[in-house]
Scaffold this motif. Structure first.
Motif, mmCIF file in Angstrom:
data_model
loop_
_atom_site.group_PDB
_atom_site.id
_atom_site.type_symbol
_atom_site.label_atom_id
_atom_site.label_comp_id
_atom_site.label_asym_id
_atom_site.label_seq_id
_atom_site.Cartn_x
_atom_site.Cartn_y
_atom_site.Cartn_z
ATOM 1 N N ALA A 50 51.450 -58.442 9.937
ATOM 2 C CA ALA A 50 50.560 -59.237 9.308
ATOM 3 C C ALA A 50 49.415 -59.296 9.599
ATOM 4 C CB ALA A 50 51.315 -60.805 9.315
ATOM 5 N N ARG A 51 49.251 -59.433 10.924
ATOM 6 C CA ARG A 51 47.835 -59.511 11.545
ATOM 7 C C ARG A 51 46.898 -58.486 11.331
ATOM 8 N NH1 ARG A 51 48.099 -61.909 17.292
ATOM 9 N NH2 ARG A 51 49.519 -60.284 17.364
ATOM 10 N N LYS A 52 47.584 -57.272 11.247
ATOM 11 C CA LYS A 52 46.705 -56.056 10.892
ATOM 12 C C LYS A 52 46.307 -55.705 9.475
ATOM 13 C CE LYS A 52 46.122 -55.170 15.388
ATOM 14 N NZ LYS A 52 44.745 -55.333 16.106
ATOM 15 N N GLY A 53 47.063 -56.632 8.721
ATOM 16 C CA GLY A 53 46.849 -56.455 7.068
ATOM 17 C C GLY A 53 47.624 -55.243 6.623
ATOM 18 N N VAL A 54 48.806 -54.823 7.259
ATOM 19 C CA VAL A 54 49.563 -53.939 6.802
ATOM 20 C C VAL A 54 50.748 -54.270 5.707
ATOM 21 C CG1 VAL A 54 51.774 -52.409 7.615
ATOM 22 C CG2 VAL A 54 49.571 -52.744 9.084
ATOM 23 N N TYR A 55 50.731 -55.440 5.495
ATOM 24 C CA TYR A 55 51.809 -56.022 4.207
ATOM 25 C C TYR A 55 51.202 -55.416 3.036
ATOM 26 C CZ TYR A 55 54.177 -59.040 7.466
ATOM 27 O OH TYR A 55 55.312 -59.635 8.446
ATOM 28 N N GLY A 56 49.695 -55.366 2.801
ATOM 29 C CA GLY A 56 49.310 -54.935 1.385
ATOM 30 C C GLY A 56 49.630 -53.505 1.375
ATOM 31 N N ALA A 57 49.661 -52.872 2.369
ATOM 32 C CA ALA A 57 49.693 -51.143 2.195
ATOM 33 C C ALA A 57 51.223 -50.949 1.986
ATOM 34 C CB ALA A 57 49.491 -50.550 3.521
ATOM 35 N N LEU A 58 52.186 -51.917 2.782
ATOM 36 C CA LEU A 58 53.598 -51.708 2.517
ATOM 37 C C LEU A 58 53.840 -51.888 1.064
ATOM 38 C CD1 LEU A 58 54.793 -53.289 5.789
ATOM 39 C CD2 LEU A 58 55.073 -50.967 4.910
ATOM 40 N N LYS A 59 53.350 -53.140 0.568
ATOM 41 C CA LYS A 59 53.772 -53.500 -0.923
ATOM 42 C C LYS A 59 53.254 -52.549 -1.891
ATOM 43 C CE LYS A 59 53.303 -58.434 -0.526
ATOM 44 N NZ LYS A 59 52.946 -59.849 -0.823
ATOM 45 N N GLU A 60 52.204 -52.031 -1.628
ATOM 46 C CA GLU A 60 51.608 -50.855 -2.517
ATOM 47 C C GLU A 60 52.384 -49.773 -2.537
ATOM 48 O OE1 GLU A 60 47.445 -48.071 -2.509
ATOM 49 O OE2 GLU A 60 47.177 -50.465 -2.316
ATOM 50 N N ARG A 61 52.742 -49.153 -1.240
ATOM 51 C CA ARG A 61 53.620 -47.666 -1.218
ATOM 52 C C ARG A 61 55.074 -48.175 -1.555
ATOM 53 N NH1 ARG A 61 53.759 -44.546 4.338
ATOM 54 N NH2 ARG A 61 54.861 -42.633 3.534
ATOM 55 N N TYR A 62 55.716 -49.384 -1.299
ATOM 56 C CA TYR A 62 57.148 -49.494 -1.624
ATOM 57 C C TYR A 62 57.535 -50.349 -2.781
ATOM 58 C CZ TYR A 62 57.737 -47.058 2.909
ATOM 59 O OH TYR A 62 57.539 -46.081 3.812
ATOM 60 N N GLY A 63 56.685 -51.369 -3.210
ATOM 61 C CA GLY A 63 56.896 -52.199 -3.990
ATOM 62 C C GLY A 63 57.199 -53.472 -3.463
ATOM 63 N N ASP A 64 56.883 -54.622 -4.253
ATOM 64 C CA ASP A 64 57.154 -56.032 -3.901
ATOM 65 C C ASP A 64 58.643 -56.297 -3.486
ATOM 66 O OD1 ASP A 64 54.580 -56.679 -4.220
ATOM 67 O OD2 ASP A 64 54.911 -57.627 -6.088
#
Length: 87
Positions: A50-64
């Motif tokens: 969360a702190r490194k902003g990885v959540y956005g990339a995960l959502k984009e790659r795998y979907g919500d």
């Protein structure tokens, strides 16, 4: 989703972040070997992602849906292991 898959999702986006890479690689390897991973490691992994902003990339790659499933899977394991604090 199983714990190894959840850790693997974070691992897949962690390369630019050494601390996150170490934690997620450790968790993934332990789950793959059939060993448990302490809740503190899983908490650190989610917090660091969360702190490194990885959540956005995960959502984009795998979907919500997959992202939410990953967070719930790891969160349930953290809750299962974490000691109950009574006030």
């Amino acid at each position: 989703m199983d714990l190894k898959s959840a850790a693997g999702m974070i691992l897949s986006e962690s390369a630019p972040h050494p601390e996150l890479l170490r934690a997620s690689r450790h968790a993934y390897d332990e789950f793959e070997a059939g060993r448990p991973v302490d809740h503190t490691v899983l908490t650190r992994m989610l917090r660091e992602a969360a702190r490194k902003g990885v959540y956005g990339a995960l959502k984009e790659r795998y979907g919500d849906h997959a992202f939410e499933d990953m967070v719930l899977t790891l969160g349930r394991e953290i809750d299962r292991q974490a000691p109950v604090v009574r006030h």
